[in-house]
Design a protein around this motif. Structure first.
Motif, mmCIF file in Angstrom:
data_model
loop_
_atom_site.group_PDB
_atom_site.id
_atom_site.type_symbol
_atom_site.label_atom_id
_atom_site.label_comp_id
_atom_site.label_asym_id
_atom_site.label_seq_id
_atom_site.Cartn_x
_atom_site.Cartn_y
_atom_site.Cartn_z
ATOM 1 N N LEU A 78 57.525 48.710 40.721
ATOM 2 C CA LEU A 78 56.177 47.359 40.864
ATOM 3 C C LEU A 78 56.207 46.254 41.516
ATOM 4 O O LEU A 78 57.035 45.614 41.051
ATOM 5 N N GLN A 79 57.119 45.617 42.408
ATOM 6 C CA GLN A 79 57.009 44.683 43.045
ATOM 7 C C GLN A 79 55.770 43.858 43.040
ATOM 8 O O GLN A 79 55.792 42.466 42.904
ATOM 9 N N THR A 80 54.956 43.653 43.929
ATOM 10 C CA THR A 80 53.854 43.403 44.451
ATOM 11 C C THR A 80 52.555 44.186 43.969
ATOM 12 O O THR A 80 52.289 45.152 44.328
ATOM 13 N N TRP A 81 51.852 42.975 43.955
ATOM 14 C CA TRP A 81 50.467 43.612 43.387
ATOM 15 C C TRP A 81 49.653 43.293 43.388
ATOM 16 O O TRP A 81 49.634 41.367 44.091
ATOM 17 N N ILE A 82 48.339 43.190 44.636
ATOM 18 C CA ILE A 82 47.216 42.033 44.943
ATOM 19 C C ILE A 82 46.651 43.378 45.081
ATOM 20 O O ILE A 82 45.901 43.985 45.377
ATOM 21 N N GLY A 95 47.453 43.238 36.337
ATOM 22 C CA GLY A 95 48.715 43.090 37.497
ATOM 23 C C GLY A 95 50.075 42.175 37.113
ATOM 24 O O GLY A 95 51.717 42.511 37.883
ATOM 25 N N CYS A 96 49.754 40.367 36.520
ATOM 26 C CA CYS A 96 50.762 39.660 36.507
ATOM 27 C C CYS A 96 52.277 40.266 35.187
ATOM 28 O O CYS A 96 53.612 40.590 36.009
ATOM 29 N N HIS A 97 51.576 41.114 34.749
ATOM 30 C CA HIS A 97 52.529 42.194 33.806
ATOM 31 C C HIS A 97 53.372 42.991 34.018
ATOM 32 O O HIS A 97 54.435 43.978 33.789
ATOM 33 N N ARG A 98 52.618 43.777 35.574
ATOM 34 C CA ARG A 98 52.952 45.593 36.005
ATOM 35 C C ARG A 98 54.545 44.576 37.133
ATOM 36 O O ARG A 98 55.123 45.934 37.189
ATOM 37 N N ALA A 99 53.892 43.714 37.902
ATOM 38 C CA ALA A 99 54.594 43.366 38.665
ATOM 39 C C ALA A 99 55.465 42.662 39.126
ATOM 40 O O ALA A 99 54.947 40.889 38.140
ATOM 41 N N ARG A 100 56.031 42.139 40.054
ATOM 42 C CA ARG A 100 57.049 41.013 39.567
ATOM 43 C C ARG A 100 56.506 39.433 40.349
ATOM 44 O O ARG A 100 56.168 39.131 39.526
ATOM 45 N N ALA A 102 52.978 38.598 41.789
ATOM 46 C CA ALA A 102 51.457 39.714 41.991
ATOM 47 C C ALA A 102 50.405 37.950 42.735
ATOM 48 O O ALA A 102 50.671 37.201 42.211
ATOM 49 N N MET A 103 49.351 38.629 43.326
ATOM 50 C CA MET A 103 48.781 37.901 44.664
ATOM 51 C C MET A 103 47.144 38.066 44.187
ATOM 52 O O MET A 103 46.588 39.318 44.437
ATOM 53 N N VAL A 104 45.895 37.294 44.666
ATOM 54 C CA VAL A 104 44.932 37.802 44.861
ATOM 55 C C VAL A 104 43.860 36.466 45.564
ATOM 56 O O VAL A 104 44.174 35.457 45.962
ATOM 57 N N LEU A 105 43.349 37.118 46.313
ATOM 58 C CA LEU A 105 42.939 36.790 47.557
ATOM 59 C C LEU A 105 41.679 37.079 47.766
ATOM 60 O O LEU A 105 41.039 37.982 47.393
ATOM 61 N N LEU A 129 52.379 34.390 39.912
ATOM 62 C CA LEU A 129 50.650 34.539 40.272
ATOM 63 C C LEU A 129 50.908 33.977 41.572
ATOM 64 O O LEU A 129 50.455 32.078 41.170
ATOM 65 N N THR A 130 50.101 33.630 42.396
ATOM 66 C CA THR A 130 49.248 32.790 43.742
ATOM 67 C C THR A 130 48.156 32.950 43.588
ATOM 68 O O THR A 130 47.700 34.632 44.113
ATOM 69 N N VAL A 131 46.962 32.474 44.000
ATOM 70 C CA VAL A 131 45.405 32.864 44.660
ATOM 71 C C VAL A 131 45.091 31.870 45.735
ATOM 72 O O VAL A 131 45.910 31.104 45.077
ATOM 73 N N LEU A 132 45.000 32.674 47.097
ATOM 74 C CA LEU A 132 44.440 32.244 47.726
ATOM 75 C C LEU A 132 42.902 32.349 48.107
ATOM 76 O O LEU A 132 42.087 33.745 47.410
ATOM 77 N N ARG A 133 41.878 30.932 48.343
ATOM 78 C CA ARG A 133 40.679 30.934 48.560
ATOM 79 C C ARG A 133 40.521 31.157 50.294
ATOM 80 O O ARG A 133 40.957 30.045 51.299
ATOM 81 N N LEU A 134 39.920 31.840 50.385
ATOM 82 C CA LEU A 134 39.003 32.007 51.818
ATOM 83 C C LEU A 134 37.660 31.271 52.157
ATOM 84 O O LEU A 134 36.955 31.572 51.045
ATOM 85 N N THR A 135 37.673 31.082 52.885
ATOM 86 C CA THR A 135 35.322 30.462 53.163
ATOM 87 C C THR A 135 34.720 31.549 53.376
ATOM 88 O O THR A 135 35.632 32.454 54.108
ATOM 89 N N ALA A 136 33.482 31.151 53.101
ATOM 90 C CA ALA A 136 32.832 32.115 53.356
ATOM 91 C C ALA A 136 32.895 32.289 55.326
ATOM 92 O O ALA A 136 32.218 33.497 55.541
ATOM 93 N N GLU A 137 32.832 30.964 55.938
ATOM 94 C CA GLU A 137 33.246 31.597 57.029
ATOM 95 C C GLU A 137 33.945 32.212 57.788
ATOM 96 O O GLU A 137 33.822 33.624 58.655
ATOM 97 N N GLU A 138 35.479 31.881 56.764
ATOM 98 C CA GLU A 138 36.455 32.732 57.715
ATOM 99 C C GLU A 138 36.183 34.556 57.797
ATOM 100 O O GLU A 138 36.146 35.165 58.065
#
Length: 183
Positions: A78-82, A95-100, A102-105, A129-138
């Motif tokens: 497992l390379q990427t966990w999203i 997810g962070c422990h299992r994959a190289r 991890a990302m949360v959108l 770990l990367t965490v990205l946020r989308l607005t409610a409008e988006e």
């Protein structure tokens, strides 16, 4: 009788100038009965942002053990966990422990502020770990692009995302809440 998933087909064209990745992906997306168009389209956007030959949709809502998307290399690693939405710390930690990487959108309007305020201190220790946020409008606009058969074109440049479906197009600006390279 259990409700069945609704199948959506998408032809996704990705031009990610930030990563130098250009490819077309025929996608079959199963929308869980408890999932709305908005969440399904966020999953498709997550696919476009991390697209690659080994990236695939996971079982998501129908499984506690699988994430929304995952990249498993040919050797089975497992390379990427999203994940999308507002997962709890335990799920993200796994997810962070299992994959190289991890990302949360994340999305959900004001509830993201509360979620992030509570979870950010616990996530700061993960260097993959990367965490990205989308607005409610988006995300509301993303949900409006959903149809059972879609032709999607996604361009990513300098963190800005342009997503087009026929004559309709969106410009999205995912906000980076956490990134391994920040700091």
């Amino acid at each position: 009788m259990a409700l069945k998933s609704t199948v959506f087909k998408a032809e996704l064209q990705v031009a990610d100038l930030d990563r130098g990745h250009f490819a077309d992906y025929p996608l079959t997306v199963a929308r869980h009965p408890s999932e709305n168009d908005e969440r399904m389209m966020v999953r498709i956007l997550a696919f476009a942002l991390y697209a690659g030959p080994d990236l695939a949709f996971g079982k998501g809502l129908s499984s506690d053990d699988e994430c929304a998307l995952q990249e498993v290399d040919p050797s089975g690693v497992l390379q990427t966990w999203i994940e999308v939405g507002q997962p709890d710390e335990t799920r993200i930690r796994k997810g962070c422990h299992r994959a190289r990487r991890a990302m949360v959108l994340t999305y959900g309007g004001r509830s993201v502020d509360v979620w992030w305020q509570q979870i950010a201190p616990q996530l700061a220790r993960f260097d993959n770990l990367t965490v990205l946020r989308l607005t409610a409008e988006e995300t509301q606009a993303l949900g409006g692009l959903a149809s059972r058969s879609m032709q999607l074109s996604c361009t990513v440049q300098e963190g800005t995302v342009w997503l087009a479906a026929g004559e309709r197009s969106l410009q999205l600006h995912p906000d980076t809440l956490l990134c391994p390279n920040a700091g």
